[in-house]
Design a protein around this motif. Sequence first.
Motif, short mmCIF file in Angstrom:
data_model
loop_
_atom_site.label_atom_id
_atom_site.label_comp_id
_atom_site.label_asym_id
_atom_site.label_seq_id
_atom_site.Cartn_x
_atom_site.Cartn_y
_atom_site.Cartn_z
N UNK A 66 0.82 -1.21 0.00
CA UNK A 66 0.00 0.00 0.00
C UNK A 66 0.85 1.27 0.00
N UNK A 67 2.00 1.22 0.67
CA UNK A 67 2.88 2.39 0.69
C UNK A 67 3.39 2.72 -0.71
N UNK A 68 3.70 1.69 -1.47
CA UNK A 68 4.16 1.90 -2.84
C UNK A 68 3.04 2.51 -3.69
N UNK A 69 1.81 2.05 -3.50
CA UNK A 69 0.67 2.61 -4.24
C UNK A 69 0.46 4.08 -3.90
N UNK A 70 0.56 4.41 -2.61
CA UNK A 70 0.40 5.81 -2.20
C UNK A 70 1.53 6.68 -2.74
N UNK A 71 2.75 6.15 -2.79
CA UNK A 71 3.86 6.91 -3.38
C UNK A 71 3.60 7.19 -4.85
N UNK A 72 3.08 6.20 -5.57
CA UNK A 72 2.74 6.41 -6.98
C UNK A 72 1.65 7.46 -7.12
N UNK A 73 0.68 7.45 -6.21
CA UNK A 73 -0.39 8.45 -6.30
C UNK A 73 0.15 9.86 -6.06
N UNK A 74 1.03 10.01 -5.09
CA UNK A 74 1.62 11.32 -4.82
C UNK A 74 2.43 11.79 -6.03
#
Length: 173
Positions: A66-74
Motif C-alpha cells: 500500500x505504501x508503494x501505491x500511495x507513493x505512486x499516487x503522490x
Amino acid sequence: MIPMLPSAASSDALRVSQDLIDRKKVSALGTSSRPPACYRPSRKAIARGVQNTAHPPWRPRVIASPDELLEYFVSYAVHIEQHPLQEDKVFFCRGKAVHANLRKSRPLTMAGFCVFLGITPQAWRCWRKKRRDLIDAVELIEDAIFAHKFEGAAAGIFKANIISRELGGIKQI
C-alpha cells in the motif's frame, strides 16, 4: 545435369522453416510453452502451507504494498500539477493580435491514474475487490480524487457540469 550441393545459407533457411513448421504443429495441437491461465498450487504445496495468492509466480505484481501505491499516487498528483494543460489564446490589444499560453489546471482522474500506473481500470476494480492489503490505500486514493474534483468544481477551477456528471450528481435525460 550435375546435382548442386546445398550451401550453408540454404541449409540454415531450411532449418528455420522446419522450426517454424514444428511450432505451428505444436500450436495447432494445443500445447504451447505458455504458462496456464490461472495459477493453482498443488495439493502438496497446500499441505506445506503455501497460500494461494491467485497471482502467478511468473508475473510479478505491479504494486507490492500500500505504501508503494500511495507513493505512486503522490507522484501522479505532482505530475498533474507540474504539467497543466496549455491553451493558446488570442487577444486583441490596441489593434494587434497577441498570443498567450494559458495554463489550465488538470483534474485528478481514476483513468489518468490507471494510465500513469500502466494498468487497466479493470485491474483497479480487481484490486479494490480482491487485494485486501490495498483496500485502505485504494479508498484513500478514490476519496482524494473525489475531493479534488469536487473542490475544484466548487471553486470554479473545473467546469461544474462536467465534474458533477462524473461524480454522479447529474442524471442525463
